[in-house]
Write an enzyme that holds these catalytic residues in place. Structure first.
Site, short mmCIF file in Angstrom:
data_model
loop_
_atom_site.label_atom_id
_atom_site.label_comp_id
_atom_site.label_asym_id
_atom_site.label_seq_id
_atom_site.Cartn_x
_atom_site.Cartn_y
_atom_site.Cartn_z
N HIS A 2 14.69 25.07 -7.55
CA HIS A 2 14.14 25.87 -6.46
C HIS A 2 12.91 25.25 -5.79
CE1 HIS A 2 16.86 28.66 -8.33
NE2 HIS A 2 16.72 29.47 -7.32
N GLY B 17 19.27 24.15 -2.20
CA GLY B 17 20.30 24.89 -2.93
C GLY B 17 20.16 26.37 -2.67
N HIS B 18 18.94 26.86 -2.65
CA HIS B 18 18.66 28.24 -2.26
C HIS B 18 17.96 28.17 -0.92
CE1 HIS B 18 17.40 32.33 -2.03
NE2 HIS B 18 17.55 32.61 -3.30
N CYS C 120 11.72 38.25 -7.62
CA CYS C 120 11.76 38.08 -6.17
C CYS C 120 11.58 39.37 -5.41
CB CYS C 120 13.06 37.41 -5.76
SG CYS C 120 14.53 38.17 -6.48
N CYS C 121 12.16 40.46 -5.91
CA CYS C 121 12.25 41.67 -5.09
C CYS C 121 10.91 42.39 -4.86
CB CYS C 121 13.27 42.65 -5.69
SG CYS C 121 14.97 42.00 -5.66
N CYS D 271 16.29 42.30 -2.19
CA CYS D 271 16.05 41.11 -1.36
C CYS D 271 17.20 40.87 -0.37
CB CYS D 271 15.92 39.86 -2.22
SG CYS D 271 14.37 39.74 -3.11
N GLU E 277 25.40 37.36 -8.23
CA GLU E 277 24.61 38.17 -7.28
C GLU E 277 25.20 38.02 -5.88
OE1 GLU E 277 20.66 36.48 -7.82
OE2 GLU E 277 20.36 37.70 -9.62
N HIS F 55 26.14 33.97 -3.09
CA HIS F 55 24.88 34.66 -3.39
C HIS F 55 24.34 35.30 -2.12
CE1 HIS F 55 20.54 34.80 -4.38
NE2 HIS F 55 20.92 34.84 -5.65
N GLU G 46 21.14 43.75 -4.02
CA GLU G 46 19.76 43.39 -4.35
C GLU G 46 18.82 43.80 -3.22
OE1 GLU G 46 19.51 39.26 -5.48
OE2 GLU G 46 17.33 39.23 -5.27
#
Lengths: 644, 644
Positions: B127, B178-179, B404-405, B323, B305, B253, B321
């Site tokens: 990440h 990647g994300h 994250c959220c 997010c 996810e 995702h 989620e």
């Protein structure tokens, strides 16, 4: 003899319109096919012990169990249908099996070749004891079929070696199987050989399981691993979170659970230990009254192939492994011996006519690992491969990487006869209705029962009772709980049933003579089954059942969106025999309605209720689904008011 | 200016009965709390770069992203509510942030300390770029709030370094995140700094993604790994299975997807590239018309996810989620700029009043990661821990290992103003209705809009339009699609809406002068929403919605078995304001029925339909669920005939 016992396979012969074709398919198609697959996959050749590190296709840790179940199935088949060619094939496999055995008796190709030096270091996750159990069951079956000792001797040597290593004795390791199976196998070996040590070892395994300090913790630390890093997080996964006598609910991997409970029932039967029965009754109640699908499937999630919690029975993601329903039948058979009650036989029958045989295609070539109660074929087809691999298989497969189910089904169907009858001093039990001839030994009285039936389709079962000599004994016939108005005659005269039914069995105690005929009529009507209000997945839905057979809707007979269908509460259910469909089945038809997906807008949600249009609904037996054009399938259909 | 743009946060001030308390809670409770957690967890201290191998609590690969989102949230809060103490706290974090930056500009504590030498070796799974994106967003927000350059300079250096390494140039690596996240962050950095290279890098990332030969394959081989061993099996997981312009469905995702689509929309806006719009429209359609929950939640499964397939929207195992719904709002905001259409704003509003703010407790201290539409609390409580960890959380948590959220919710709510309005040459857009004052620049014409509203509860919105000088321009007001009979007046005079509504916006083009008042009335009735017939999970069920607010049933207001409840089709829905409940909400009540679980037998299935008893049904807004006694929750309630 006083102990109740299941009829040995060699004393029962099935000649039945429903089962004979199924056993024929196993014998004529499946056994050949599975032998070929085991040959091609390398599972048989691995036993030659020629694999070397760096070569392709290393021996798989479970391979012996697949080969073993095939031999066991072949053994049962040879018991009822001698076949020199099949026997020669098995002998060839057994010949190379000998090569895999180490001088000390150990027999596991994976550990001998791929991880030499690591034997017995990971009972929790690996499968040495599980494979050993299946090999022992196979050796027992093959010996009983043929009288040939070679394989049996190999396995006795292996069992002796295991017995020397594990147990409560000084210098022994207090381990037990991570995947149960060896327990029940050792009891079989004990019964055949009369050797007490096999029974004691099985008893030790059952009793030691879950004791503290926990063996799987000790073992993990010895491997240099943190026990808390266990992939399944809690030992309930393999039923070692508590000693079995303290377990309240059916937890963890459902096949493991069934094999443990079966082994524990075997121990209770063989040792007379009465302390196991309450736990087994409790676990049976929890399994069958809280955690079982209407098809006799168990295991609510693919995550850990396991039980989850009470009333959690999702249909599409049901795991309901074929092996788990077979294991439930194993357990039921043992509970009938230990604690006779028609409830056990009802569950056995339910699993048998639904969640077990759904595991194989009618032609004997393809298999389900999991047996979901709902498949959304259109969704499956539209899903990308990465999503699809998380969905239930929409079609039976020829084989599996983890191939436990196909040979399990083969051995179960091939040995079906032994589930149908039991014998004890003075009493013959008929658990299952199927055309067959059984030789029973009631202790001093030998009798032949000849059963004519067209079960599960026709209500009447005709049982000829032929004692070797006239005499007084009891014939106990199971009266299924699903039947509302059973009728019974002996030599044409009505018998008042209410007075003679005990624990689900009509006990005909009388003086019998050759040629006496009992007729049991079990009227079958197609009924709606409603789910317990706490089963969220089934809310507002009904299943259809006739006798022990549960029905389902297939896309090929209905509209594509099976979930859009509504069966009105007052709709007539028309049941009809279709000789040409799926090998001959009853179908159920009704006038229903469907929410019209085509008349919907291009939105997900809207304030207008869907338009409804009348559509016919047609259902077929669940066990036969997936034998035609691939498509969606649904067991629990929505029930609507008369307007749809 | 001709380009449509969202109103900058510093030009809009919210004073609203619904949102002001929520922003206050973020400012007064959540920001402090999250700072403390980031401090205690070690995420902030890790930036001091003092961790050494062998010490406990190694820096986590995502920690920078959590700290960054907190700084970003603080930046938005400081923009609207200066607070020297909060600013000093942020400055202290930024001071140590400088220590984490390497001489070449690189800034990632995990790779600098835990895996030195492995920088940029695994863009697919790790990440670094994701964290870089969040740090850049935070630096932009903090600079805009305070004018302080320190953090911005740090991040420009980092961005320059990344720009030097990645791209199509000679000697550069053709990698991408990647994300996704860095793409949209670089566009923000470009807008703030005017530097073209940041826009070009973002454009490169969006365009290169999914190109062949696949970078993630190349990179895996360089690590000595088989690309086929990718844990998620297919690059659809991170939306790199195809170039974005070729993607037909929203896959993988869901947060990653939203960030990619948002970044792609940013590129389309900033570069004028028209080739992205068709793909974005297609993906929007697929997301919102095939794969979105009625709450604006997205992501149908915890496995990855991720999105699954069309109409697959299970309620209990919904991932949804927080997010992901926030990401959907990001994307909607950008699509409104790129391709104005009320549909985007409707989805933004739906997510906002449901699936986004459900992510936080009313007191600002606890958070949902996933926002399921159904929770079976009794099942959750009865499940063993190993099973429970696979179930949706039945309660909000204080924090998460992957956190994250919570800070995402904080930054979103703190920056809400910028979603409410947009401006372009000659036109002011009102996307959201909430009490606020906005200064808009319509190109040559500056205007102040003062909105009074008690949304989402009261139907009438009052908008005062104050141009700096009288003049002709358009005020475009969104007309939500959920509203059946909107009414509009200007200075008290009715306006015929049909003629002026275009793409979901009522366009009032006229000569305006200070003090003009527009009144928009959006009558809100409580309605039943029916699901598309192909949504299996919702078959036979309805959801309740009033305006943009979706309701749910909570156990605390109803019987324990929410799935046993039936809302008759003809039942009146009584909507009432409850000032004292959950901070003030409308509730919906109806006379319903329930299948009686207590009157059921000790079996799972039976032939008699359940008994039904009349029970009252009460629903509360979904966003407010889980703020009282823990219990079950249900959005889609079964609909019955009038008999129940």
């Amino acid at each position: 003899m006083t102990e109740r016992r299941a009829i040995p396979l060699h004393r029962v012969r099935i000649d039945d319109p429903f089962w004979t074709p199924r056993q024929d398919v196993i014998r004529e198609v499946t056994l050949d096919l599975q032998h070929d697959i085991l040959q091609k996959s390398g599972a048989i050749d691995a036993l030659k012990m020629q694999w070397k590190e760096g070569q392709p296709n290393p021996p798989h840790p479970f391979w012996e169990s697949d080969v073993a179940k095939w031999i066991e199935a072949a053994g049962y088949s040879l018991t009822t249908h001698p076949d020199p060619e099949l026997e020669a094939r098995v002998d060839a496999v057994i010949d190379i099996m000998g090569k895999a055995q180490q001088p000390d008796g150990y027999l596991n190709v994976y550990y001998s070749l791929v991880e030499p030096g690591n034997r017995w270091t990971n009972l929790r996750d690996k499968h040495e004891m599980y494979c050993a159990g299946h090999l022992i069951e196979a050796a027992v079956a093959y010996y009983e079929a043929t009288g040939k000792r070679k394989f049996l001797d190999i396995m006795c040597r292996y069992a002796d070696y295991i017995d020397s290593l594990f147990g409560p004795g000084e210098g022994q390791r207090r381990g037990y199987p991570g995947h149960e199976e060896l327990e029940l196998a050792l009891v079989k070996l004990h019964r055949l050989t009369g050797q007490e040590r096999y029974l004691r070892l099985a008893e030790y395994f059952v009793n030691e399981r879950g004791a503290q300090p926990h063996y799987f913790d000790i073992e993990a630390r010895e491997r240099g691993e943190d026990p808390a890093a266990f992939r399944f997080s809690d030992y309930d996964y393999n039923q070692s979170h508590l000693p079995i006598r303290e377990q309240e609910t059916a937890d963890g991997h459902s096949v493991r659970a069934m094999y443990l409970y079966s082994g524990a029932a075997d121990i209770a039967l063989a040792t007379g230990d009465e302390t196991l029965l309450p736990a087994l009754q409790r676990l049976w109640h929890n399994t069958t009254r809280r955690r079982m699908y209407v098809t006799g499937g168990i295991g609510s999630t693919p995550r850990g192939e396991r039980f989850t919690y009470d009333y959690d029975l999702p249909n599409m993601t049901a795991y309901t492994e074929t092996c788990a329903s077979i294991g439930l039948a194993f357990w039921a058979q043992r509970m009938l011996l230990l604690d006779l009650n028609g409830d056990y036989a009802d569950v056995l029958e339910l699993a048998l006519y639904n969640g077990i045989i759904s595991g194989g295609s009618l032609d004997g070539t393809r298999f389900f690992y999991s047996n979901p109660l709902e498949v959304d074929r259109r969704g499956w087809e539209s899903a990308r491969p990465s999503v699809r691999r998380e969905l239930p298989a929409a079609e039976r497969q020829g084989w599996f990487r983890c191939a436990c189910c196909p040979p399990n089904l083969a051995r179960f169907v091939a040995s079906l006869g032994t589930y149908a009858y039991a014998e004890e001093q003075g009493t013959a039990y008929v658990h299952l209705y199927l055309g067959s001839t059984a030789e029973l030994d009631l202790g001093g009285q030998k009798i032949t029962l000849t059963q004519e039936a067209n079960y599960p389709w026709d209500p009447t079962v005709r049982l000829k009772v032929d004692p070797a000599a006239p005499g007084r004994f009891t014939v106990a016939l199971r009266v299924p709980a699903w039947c509302r108005a059973p009728r019974l005659t002996v030599n044409g005269a009505d018998v008042a049933m209410a007075a003679i039914v005990e624990r689900g069995y009509a006990r005909l105690e009388r003086d019998w003579q050759a040629g006496d005929v009992v007729e049991l009529t079990l009227p079958m009507t197609t009924e709606r089954l409603y789910p317990h209000p706490r089963i969220i997945a089934d809310s507002g839905r009904v299943a259809l059942r006739r006798g022990p057979v549960v029905f389902c809707l297939e896309q090929v007979d209905n509209i594509a969106d099976l979930n859009a269908l509504l069966l009105p509460r007052d709709a007539d259910l028309t049941t009809a025999w279709d000789e040409d469909l799926l090998g001959g089945v009853y179908t159920v038809a009704a006038d229903g309605y469907a929410d019209d997906a085509d008349a919907w807008d291009d939105v997900l949600y809207r304030t207008e209720a869907p338009q409804r249009r009348p559509v016919p609904i047609k259902a077929v037996p669940y066990f036969a689904w997936g034998n035609r054009k691939p498509g969606s399938m649904l067991v629990w259909v929505r029930e609507g008011g008369s307007e749809g």
